[in-house]
Write a protein that holds these residues in place. Structure first.
Motif, PDB file in Angstrom:
ATOM      1  N   VAL A 107     -19.217  40.007  42.335  1.00 28.48           N
ATOM      2  CA  VAL A 107     -17.806  40.943  41.849  1.00 28.48           C
ATOM      3  C   VAL A 107     -19.238  42.460  42.592  1.00 28.48           C
ATOM      4  CG1 VAL A 107     -17.202  39.362  40.397  1.00 28.48           C
ATOM      5  CG2 VAL A 107     -19.890  40.640  39.453  1.00 28.48           C
ATOM      6  N   VAL A 108     -18.113  43.401  41.910  1.00 22.17           N
ATOM      7  CA  VAL A 108     -18.963  44.646  42.325  1.00 22.17           C
ATOM      8  C   VAL A 108     -17.967  45.789  40.484  1.00 22.17           C
ATOM      9  CG1 VAL A 108     -17.863  47.040  42.874  1.00 22.17           C
ATOM     10  CG2 VAL A 108     -17.498  44.837  44.518  1.00 22.17           C
ATOM     11  N   LEU A 109     -19.700  45.817  40.513  1.00 28.07           N
ATOM     12  CA  LEU A 109     -19.633  46.475  39.194  1.00 28.07           C
ATOM     13  C   LEU A 109     -19.892  48.499  39.113  1.00 28.07           C
ATOM     14  CD1 LEU A 109     -19.770  47.526  35.881  1.00 28.07           C
ATOM     15  CD2 LEU A 109     -22.306  46.988  36.250  1.00 28.07           C
ATOM     16  N   GLY A 110     -18.508  49.269  38.826  1.00 32.84           N
ATOM     17  CA  GLY A 110     -18.454  51.158  39.232  1.00 32.84           C
ATOM     18  C   GLY A 110     -18.948  51.269  37.797  1.00 32.84           C
ATOM     19  N   VAL A 111     -19.768  52.283  38.014  1.00 32.51           N
ATOM     20  CA  VAL A 111     -19.850  53.176  36.991  1.00 32.51           C
ATOM     21  C   VAL A 111     -19.874  54.706  37.010  1.00 32.51           C
ATOM     22  CG1 VAL A 111     -21.688  53.642  34.310  1.00 32.51           C
ATOM     23  CG2 VAL A 111     -21.139  51.448  35.539  1.00 32.51           C
ATOM     24  N   ASP A 112     -19.131  55.011  36.273  1.00 24.22           N
ATOM     25  CA  ASP A 112     -19.166  56.904  36.216  1.00 24.22           C
ATOM     26  C   ASP A 112     -19.661  57.098  34.657  1.00 24.22           C
ATOM     27  OD1 ASP A 112     -17.527  56.909  38.776  1.00 24.22           O
ATOM     28  OD2 ASP A 112     -15.424  57.374  37.775  1.00 24.22           O
ATOM     29  N   MET A 113     -20.308  57.539  34.681  1.00 22.69           N
ATOM     30  CA  MET A 113     -20.802  58.449  33.861  1.00 22.69           C
ATOM     31  C   MET A 113     -20.557  59.584  33.762  1.00 22.69           C
ATOM     32  SD  MET A 113     -24.572  56.406  34.633  1.00 22.69           S
ATOM     33  CE  MET A 113     -25.203  57.115  36.360  1.00 22.69           C
ATOM     34  N   TYR A 114     -20.622  60.561  32.539  1.00 24.65           N
ATOM     35  CA  TYR A 114     -20.013  61.527  32.060  1.00 24.65           C
ATOM     36  C   TYR A 114     -21.373  61.913  31.051  1.00 24.65           C
ATOM     37  CZ  TYR A 114     -15.693  60.647  34.845  1.00 24.65           C
ATOM     38  OH  TYR A 114     -14.751  59.921  35.587  1.00 24.65           O
ATOM     39  N   ASP A 168     -20.686  62.829  28.020  1.00 21.18           N
ATOM     40  CA  ASP A 168     -20.092  62.234  26.300  1.00 21.18           C
ATOM     41  C   ASP A 168     -19.849  61.046  26.460  1.00 21.18           C
ATOM     42  OD1 ASP A 168     -19.975  64.514  25.289  1.00 21.18           O
ATOM     43  OD2 ASP A 168     -18.405  65.197  25.552  1.00 21.18           O
ATOM     44  N   ALA A 169     -19.792  60.053  27.018  1.00 20.94           N
ATOM     45  CA  ALA A 169     -18.804  58.642  27.776  1.00 20.94           C
ATOM     46  C   ALA A 169     -18.913  57.773  29.291  1.00 20.94           C
ATOM     47  CB  ALA A 169     -17.788  57.958  27.684  1.00 20.94           C
ATOM     48  N   HIS A 170     -19.253  56.937  29.378  1.00 20.82           N
ATOM     49  CA  HIS A 170     -19.525  55.812  30.467  1.00 20.82           C
ATOM     50  C   HIS A 170     -18.410  55.040  31.013  1.00 20.82           C
ATOM     51  CE1 HIS A 170     -23.622  57.879  31.209  1.00 20.82           C
ATOM     52  NE2 HIS A 170     -24.235  57.201  30.374  1.00 20.82           N
ATOM     53  N   VAL A 171     -17.651  54.640  32.079  1.00 21.76           N
ATOM     54  CA  VAL A 171     -16.720  54.174  31.833  1.00 21.76           C
ATOM     55  C   VAL A 171     -17.436  53.114  33.353  1.00 21.76           C
ATOM     56  CG1 VAL A 171     -13.781  54.316  32.810  1.00 21.76           C
ATOM     57  CG2 VAL A 171     -14.955  56.191  31.414  1.00 21.76           C
ATOM     58  N   ALA A 172     -17.527  51.766  32.601  1.00 19.45           N
ATOM     59  CA  ALA A 172     -17.389  50.872  33.578  1.00 19.45           C
ATOM     60  C   ALA A 172     -15.884  50.210  33.838  1.00 19.45           C
ATOM     61  CB  ALA A 172     -18.605  49.680  32.966  1.00 19.45           C
ATOM     62  N   ALA A 173     -16.496  49.865  35.092  1.00 22.22           N
ATOM     63  CA  ALA A 173     -15.248  48.365  35.827  1.00 22.22           C
ATOM     64  C   ALA A 173     -15.832  47.376  36.889  1.00 22.22           C
ATOM     65  CB  ALA A 173     -13.916  49.352  36.906  1.00 22.22           C
ATOM     66  N   PHE A 195     -18.309  53.522  27.096  1.00 22.99           N
ATOM     67  CA  PHE A 195     -19.583  53.599  26.805  1.00 22.99           C
ATOM     68  C   PHE A 195     -20.060  54.867  25.809  1.00 22.99           C
ATOM     69  CE2 PHE A 195     -18.582  50.103  29.499  1.00 22.99           C
ATOM     70  CZ  PHE A 195     -18.640  48.963  28.502  1.00 22.99           C
ATOM     71  N   PRO A 196     -20.373  55.126  24.587  1.00 21.55           N
ATOM     72  CA  PRO A 196     -20.518  56.532  24.669  1.00 21.55           C
ATOM     73  C   PRO A 196     -21.648  56.799  25.376  1.00 21.55           C
ATOM     74  CG  PRO A 196     -19.789  55.471  22.455  1.00 21.55           C
ATOM     75  CD  PRO A 196     -20.290  54.686  23.510  1.00 21.55           C
ATOM     76  N   ALA A 197     -21.788  57.996  25.285  1.00 18.16           N
ATOM     77  CA  ALA A 197     -23.041  58.337  26.680  1.00 18.16           C
ATOM     78  C   ALA A 197     -24.664  57.976  25.919  1.00 18.16           C
ATOM     79  CB  ALA A 197     -22.448  59.053  27.191  1.00 18.16           C
ATOM     80  N   THR A 198     -24.932  57.508  25.424  1.00 14.22           N
ATOM     81  CA  THR A 198     -25.825  57.537  24.831  1.00 14.22           C
ATOM     82  C   THR A 198     -26.884  56.421  25.434  1.00 14.22           C
ATOM     83  OG1 THR A 198     -25.565  55.714  22.443  1.00 14.22           O
ATOM     84  CG2 THR A 198     -25.019  58.522  22.378  1.00 14.22           C
ATOM     85  N   ILE A 199     -28.525  56.830  24.921  1.00 18.16           N
ATOM     86  CA  ILE A 199     -29.297  55.082  25.037  1.00 18.16           C
ATOM     87  C   ILE A 199     -28.944  54.110  24.544  1.00 18.16           C
ATOM     88  CG2 ILE A 199     -31.765  54.642  25.238  1.00 18.16           C
ATOM     89  CD1 ILE A 199     -31.139  56.976  27.122  1.00 18.16           C
ATOM     90  N   LEU A 200     -29.281  54.553  22.813  1.00 22.02           N
ATOM     91  CA  LEU A 200     -28.515  53.276  22.349  1.00 22.02           C
ATOM     92  C   LEU A 200     -27.092  52.146  23.080  1.00 22.02           C
ATOM     93  CD1 LEU A 200     -29.462  51.362  20.058  1.00 22.02           C
ATOM     94  CD2 LEU A 200     -28.524  52.505  18.657  1.00 22.02           C
ATOM     95  N   GLU A 201     -26.284  52.915  22.758  1.00 24.50           N
ATOM     96  CA  GLU A 201     -25.474  52.292  23.117  1.00 24.50           C
ATOM     97  C   GLU A 201     -25.125  52.123  25.205  1.00 24.50           C
ATOM     98  OE1 GLU A 201     -22.369  51.797  21.278  1.00 24.50           O
ATOM     99  OE2 GLU A 201     -23.264  52.505  19.368  1.00 24.50           O
ATOM    100  N   CYS A 202     -26.090  52.205  25.991  1.00 21.91           N
ATOM    101  CA  CYS A 202     -26.201  52.269  27.274  1.00 21.91           C
ATOM    102  C   CYS A 202     -26.950  50.472  27.607  1.00 21.91           C
ATOM    103  CB  CYS A 202     -26.912  53.019  27.798  1.00 21.91           C
ATOM    104  SG  CYS A 202     -26.096  54.570  28.134  1.00 21.91           S
TER     105      CYS A 202
END
Length: 58
Positions: free
Chosen positions: A19-26, A28-33, A47-54
């Protein structure tokens, strides 16, 4: 108890093979596919862009 929203759980499929994992980091939020090698979207999540949420996302 899972912290994954029901809508996200419903879209998940167990991948077979690579599989391929892609992550866009912004700011306020990170989006993964997760995609199959043929380009089929297997799962997505935001996911919210906080250390804990990551760490929870991993």
């Amino acid at each position: 108890m899972s912290s994954t929203p029901p809508a996200l759980r419903a879209r998940r499929r167990r991948p077979v093979g690579e599989v391929v994992l892609g992550v866009d980091m912004y700011r306020d939020a990170h989006v993964a596919a997760v995609l199959s090698v043929t380009g089929t979207v297997l799962a997505t999540g935001e996911f919210p862009a906080t250390i804990l949420e990551c760490l929870v996302a991993i």
